[in-house]
Design a protein around this motif. Structure first.
Motif, PDB file in Angstrom:
ATOM      1  N   LYS A 102       1.489   2.537  -5.633  1.00 38.27           N
ATOM      2  CA  LYS A 102       2.433   2.998  -4.841  1.00 38.27           C
ATOM      3  C   LYS A 102       3.133   4.532  -5.241  1.00 38.27           C
ATOM      4  O   LYS A 102       3.521   5.272  -4.538  1.00 38.27           O
ATOM      5  CB  LYS A 102       3.356   2.117  -4.300  1.00 38.27           C
ATOM      6  N   LEU A 103       2.897   4.566  -6.569  1.00 39.57           N
ATOM      7  CA  LEU A 103       3.803   5.614  -7.227  1.00 39.57           C
ATOM      8  C   LEU A 103       2.819   6.753  -8.048  1.00 39.57           C
ATOM      9  O   LEU A 103       2.866   7.743  -7.628  1.00 39.57           O
ATOM     10  CB  LEU A 103       5.022   5.101  -7.934  1.00 39.57           C
ATOM     11  N   THR A 104       2.318   6.233  -9.116  1.00 32.60           N
ATOM     12  CA  THR A 104       1.723   6.775  -9.945  1.00 32.60           C
ATOM     13  C   THR A 104       0.394   7.392  -9.251  1.00 32.60           C
ATOM     14  O   THR A 104       0.326   8.564  -9.324  1.00 32.60           O
ATOM     15  CB  THR A 104       1.001   5.856 -11.147  1.00 32.60           C
ATOM     16  N   LEU A 105      -0.406   6.644  -8.437  1.00 34.41           N
ATOM     17  CA  LEU A 105      -1.725   7.238  -7.976  1.00 34.41           C
ATOM     18  C   LEU A 105      -1.356   8.403  -7.095  1.00 34.41           C
ATOM     19  O   LEU A 105      -1.997   9.405  -7.206  1.00 34.41           O
ATOM     20  CB  LEU A 105      -2.523   6.235  -7.270  1.00 34.41           C
ATOM     21  N   PRO A 106      -0.420   8.123  -6.254  1.00 36.77           N
ATOM     22  CA  PRO A 106      -0.116   9.217  -5.027  1.00 36.77           C
ATOM     23  C   PRO A 106       0.163  10.423  -5.644  1.00 36.77           C
ATOM     24  O   PRO A 106       0.059  11.564  -5.187  1.00 36.77           O
ATOM     25  CB  PRO A 106       0.962   8.633  -4.199  1.00 36.77           C
ATOM     26  N   MET A 107       1.234  10.191  -6.833  1.00 40.41           N
ATOM     27  CA  MET A 107       1.754  11.416  -7.634  1.00 40.41           C
ATOM     28  C   MET A 107       0.681  12.078  -8.329  1.00 40.41           C
ATOM     29  O   MET A 107       0.759  13.340  -8.809  1.00 40.41           O
ATOM     30  CB  MET A 107       2.898  10.991  -8.389  1.00 40.41           C
ATOM     31  N   LEU A 108      -0.407  11.445  -8.640  1.00 41.97           N
ATOM     32  CA  LEU A 108      -1.688  12.136  -9.384  1.00 41.97           C
ATOM     33  C   LEU A 108      -2.693  12.471  -8.549  1.00 41.97           C
ATOM     34  O   LEU A 108      -3.409  13.035  -9.073  1.00 41.97           O
ATOM     35  CB  LEU A 108      -2.243  10.954 -10.363  1.00 41.97           C
ATOM     36  N   SER A 109      -2.525  12.445  -7.259  1.00 44.31           N
ATOM     37  CA  SER A 109      -3.490  12.851  -6.377  1.00 44.31           C
ATOM     38  C   SER A 109      -3.863  14.313  -6.518  1.00 44.31           C
ATOM     39  O   SER A 109      -5.151  14.651  -6.327  1.00 44.31           O
ATOM     40  CB  SER A 109      -3.123  12.501  -5.032  1.00 44.31           C
ATOM     41  N   PRO A 110      -2.924  15.316  -6.757  1.00 46.25           N
ATOM     42  CA  PRO A 110      -3.535  16.672  -7.066  1.00 46.25           C
ATOM     43  C   PRO A 110      -4.300  16.716  -8.445  1.00 46.25           C
ATOM     44  O   PRO A 110      -5.385  17.505  -8.218  1.00 46.25           O
ATOM     45  CB  PRO A 110      -2.025  17.516  -7.167  1.00 46.25           C
ATOM     46  N   THR A 111      -4.097  16.112  -9.336  1.00 44.13           N
ATOM     47  CA  THR A 111      -4.910  16.006 -10.654  1.00 44.13           C
ATOM     48  C   THR A 111      -6.314  15.499 -10.274  1.00 44.13           C
ATOM     49  O   THR A 111      -7.209  15.815 -10.391  1.00 44.13           O
ATOM     50  CB  THR A 111      -4.127  15.378 -11.760  1.00 44.13           C
ATOM     51  N   LEU A 112      -6.196  14.383  -9.607  1.00 44.80           N
ATOM     52  CA  LEU A 112      -7.251  13.493  -9.283  1.00 44.80           C
ATOM     53  C   LEU A 112      -8.318  14.236  -8.368  1.00 44.80           C
ATOM     54  O   LEU A 112      -9.571  14.378  -8.590  1.00 44.80           O
ATOM     55  CB  LEU A 112      -7.110  12.352  -8.464  1.00 44.80           C
ATOM     56  N   LEU A 168     -21.381  22.518   0.997  1.00 45.39           N
ATOM     57  CA  LEU A 168     -21.012  21.459   2.188  1.00 45.39           C
ATOM     58  C   LEU A 168     -20.338  20.197   1.626  1.00 45.39           C
ATOM     59  O   LEU A 168     -19.425  19.829   2.273  1.00 45.39           O
ATOM     60  CB  LEU A 168     -22.618  21.047   2.940  1.00 45.39           C
ATOM     61  N   LEU A 169     -20.793  19.798   0.399  1.00 44.00           N
ATOM     62  CA  LEU A 169     -19.952  18.589  -0.327  1.00 44.00           C
ATOM     63  C   LEU A 169     -18.602  19.068  -0.467  1.00 44.00           C
ATOM     64  O   LEU A 169     -17.610  18.323  -0.467  1.00 44.00           O
ATOM     65  CB  LEU A 169     -20.572  18.332  -1.442  1.00 44.00           C
ATOM     66  N   THR A 170     -18.472  20.508  -1.210  1.00 49.24           N
ATOM     67  CA  THR A 170     -17.040  20.682  -1.592  1.00 49.24           C
ATOM     68  C   THR A 170     -16.265  20.743  -0.178  1.00 49.24           C
ATOM     69  O   THR A 170     -15.098  20.613  -0.065  1.00 49.24           O
ATOM     70  CB  THR A 170     -17.184  22.222  -2.005  1.00 49.24           C
ATOM     71  N   ILE A 171     -16.708  21.400   0.830  1.00 48.20           N
ATOM     72  CA  ILE A 171     -16.077  21.625   2.199  1.00 48.20           C
ATOM     73  C   ILE A 171     -15.507  20.163   2.616  1.00 48.20           C
ATOM     74  O   ILE A 171     -14.485  19.978   3.080  1.00 48.20           O
ATOM     75  CB  ILE A 171     -16.754  22.434   3.314  1.00 48.20           C
ATOM     76  N   VAL A 172     -16.514  19.202   2.658  1.00 49.19           N
ATOM     77  CA  VAL A 172     -16.377  17.894   3.152  1.00 49.19           C
ATOM     78  C   VAL A 172     -15.210  17.268   2.399  1.00 49.19           C
ATOM     79  O   VAL A 172     -14.514  16.649   2.905  1.00 49.19           O
ATOM     80  CB  VAL A 172     -17.525  17.121   3.276  1.00 49.19           C
ATOM     81  N   TYR A 173     -15.162  17.280   1.105  1.00 50.81           N
ATOM     82  CA  TYR A 173     -14.613  16.725   0.300  1.00 50.81           C
ATOM     83  C   TYR A 173     -13.048  17.381   0.535  1.00 50.81           C
ATOM     84  O   TYR A 173     -12.014  16.600   0.467  1.00 50.81           O
ATOM     85  CB  TYR A 173     -14.846  17.019  -1.363  1.00 50.81           C
ATOM     86  N   PHE A 174     -13.050  18.492   0.868  1.00 46.54           N
ATOM     87  CA  PHE A 174     -11.480  19.190   0.863  1.00 46.54           C
ATOM     88  C   PHE A 174     -11.031  18.787   2.308  1.00 46.54           C
ATOM     89  O   PHE A 174      -9.747  18.413   2.472  1.00 46.54           O
ATOM     90  CB  PHE A 174     -11.886  20.574   0.888  1.00 46.54           C
ATOM     91  N   ARG A 175     -12.013  18.576   3.179  1.00 46.27           N
ATOM     92  CA  ARG A 175     -11.490  18.378   4.716  1.00 46.27           C
ATOM     93  C   ARG A 175     -11.008  16.876   4.650  1.00 46.27           C
ATOM     94  O   ARG A 175     -10.019  16.459   5.211  1.00 46.27           O
ATOM     95  CB  ARG A 175     -12.862  18.776   5.797  1.00 46.27           C
ATOM     96  N   MET A 176     -11.776  16.099   4.017  1.00 45.66           N
ATOM     97  CA  MET A 176     -11.707  14.573   4.023  1.00 45.66           C
ATOM     98  C   MET A 176     -10.379  14.186   3.226  1.00 45.66           C
ATOM     99  O   MET A 176      -9.493  13.351   3.617  1.00 45.66           O
ATOM    100  CB  MET A 176     -12.606  13.508   3.371  1.00 45.66           C
ATOM    101  N   LEU A 177     -10.333  14.737   2.128  1.00 45.02           N
ATOM    102  CA  LEU A 177      -9.075  14.143   1.193  1.00 45.02           C
ATOM    103  C   LEU A 177      -7.919  15.090   0.884  1.00 45.02           C
ATOM    104  O   LEU A 177      -6.838  14.789   0.184  1.00 45.02           O
ATOM    105  CB  LEU A 177      -9.625  13.923  -0.275  1.00 45.02           C
ATOM    106  N   SER A 178      -8.176  16.436   1.136  1.00 46.40           N
ATOM    107  CA  SER A 178      -6.927  17.466   0.915  1.00 46.40           C
ATOM    108  C   SER A 178      -5.700  16.954   1.683  1.00 46.40           C
ATOM    109  O   SER A 178      -4.449  17.147   1.233  1.00 46.40           O
ATOM    110  CB  SER A 178      -7.350  18.909   1.475  1.00 46.40           C
ATOM    111  N   SER A 179      -5.774  16.269   2.873  1.00 47.51           N
ATOM    112  CA  SER A 179      -4.530  15.816   3.607  1.00 47.51           C
ATOM    113  C   SER A 179      -3.900  14.830   2.760  1.00 47.51           C
ATOM    114  O   SER A 179      -2.530  14.518   3.185  1.00 47.51           O
ATOM    115  CB  SER A 179      -4.906  15.412   4.986  1.00 47.51           C
ATOM    116  N   ARG A 180      -4.693  14.182   1.924  1.00 46.65           N
ATOM    117  CA  ARG A 180      -4.085  12.919   1.380  1.00 46.65           C
ATOM    118  C   ARG A 180      -3.297  13.205  -0.100  1.00 46.65           C
ATOM    119  O   ARG A 180      -3.059  12.333  -0.728  1.00 46.65           O
ATOM    120  CB  ARG A 180      -5.240  11.757   1.225  1.00 46.65           C
ATOM    121  N   VAL A 181      -3.502  14.504  -0.451  1.00 43.50           N
ATOM    122  CA  VAL A 181      -2.941  14.710  -1.671  1.00 43.50           C
ATOM    123  C   VAL A 181      -1.421  15.116  -1.550  1.00 43.50           C
ATOM    124  O   VAL A 181      -1.047  16.020  -0.610  1.00 43.50           O
ATOM    125  CB  VAL A 181      -3.735  16.074  -2.257  1.00 43.50           C
TER     126      VAL A 181
END
Length: 289
Positions: A200-210, A273-286
């Motif tokens: 709930k804390l560590t992993l969300p705060m590490l999301s930019p690094t991840l 394509l993989l980079t674009i998909v990765y950014f589209r899917m996960l960037s909002s969760r960072v």
């Protein structure tokens, strides 16, 4: 007045020139060559259109190369990120021992891939390798690490993970140390256990690094070349042949430059394509602070 307007463009002109010369032009020329048949020796280039791409997808060897590349990338990125995160959580503390372990883990990152490949070739030698010697001490039969199609690709994954965890671990530690301590103090007051605090804390705060480490590991795994060239040469039976080595073989061993360029264009498209998909899917969760 005119000079004031063009001054910014003059200042960035050297960087733009270098970028166009060493990045944009090679990509454009590769796309141009992918539509031609050229043996790298003669001056003449025969225009063949999309013939190289059609031949590429009709080759069973290329389909296997794609499977090898995706398998290698998936295993390498997954294990590297997971192991690095666990090590970072353990090493994120003060002490001489932890500092020494951090340095020991990071040391493979600064060693050249050629040296790493030579070292692991000796370690994984079927007859005289250190790994099989240790296995034999425990009564386990020798493993044909690099000479059996069923184990050769996994052996290369082990080498990539061993070399990559040091860099990723230090980046994770930096990310952990940037998390404000008052957040954990608030969690302690709420009597949150370690598992809940982590998710709930560590992993969300590490999301930019991840997010950062995953994307650079993904791109780097698709570009693997040195370990394959030195340790297996794409064998045995094409079991470790990946995209970049496949391009190298057809371009600089078989002198089919057009065919190799077509494979290079396809690699560029897949990674993009993989980079674009990765950014589209996960960037909002960072979660950026």
């Amino acid at each position: 007045m005119v000079m004031k307007r063009i001054r910014p463009y003059l200042m960035i002109a050297p960087a733009i020139t270098i970028f166009c010369l060493f990045f944009i032009y090679p990509i454009g020329y590769m796309i141009y060559l992918s539509a031609h048949d050229w043996n790298f020796v003669s001056i003449e280039k025969t225009f063949v259109g999309l013939s190289n791409f059609k031949t590429l997808f009709s080759e069973p060897e290329f389909i296997e190369v794609m499977q090898n590349t995706f398998t290698y990338t998936t295993l390498t990125v997954s294990f590297t990120i997971a192991i690095s995160l666990v090590l970072a959580l353990w090493l994120n503390r003060q002490g001489v021992l932890y500092g020494f372990v951090q340095g020991a883990i990071f040391s493979p990152h600064i060693i050249s891939l050629v040296s790493v490949s030579m070292l692991w070739m000796w370690l994984m030698d079927t007859d005289y390798g250190l790994l099989n010697w240790v296995l034999n001490l425990f009564g386990i039969s020798s493993v044909p690490w690099l000479t059996d199609p069923s184990t050769s690709l996994l052996s290369l994954v082990i080498v990539a993970v061993w070399k990559g965890i040091g860099f990723n671990t230090l980046i994770f530690i930096a990310g952990l140390q940037s998390i404000p301590r008052d957040i954990y103090e608030a969690a302690e007051l709420d009597e949150a256990n370690r598992t809940r605090t982590f998710f709930k804390l560590t992993l969300p705060m590490l999301s930019p690094t991840l997010f950062f480490l995953t994307i650079i590991s993904l791109i780097g795994s698709f570009q693997v070349f040195e370990t394959i060239s030195i340790m297996t040469s794409g064998g045995p039976i094409n079991s470790t042949n990946t995209f970049v080595y496949y391009i190298y073989e057809y371009g600089f061993r078989f002198f089919k430059i057009g065919f190799a360029s077509a494979a290079g264009v396809l690699l560029l498209i897949i990674v993009s394509l993989l980079t674009i998909v990765y950014f589209r899917m996960l960037s909002s969760r960072v979660h950026y602070r």
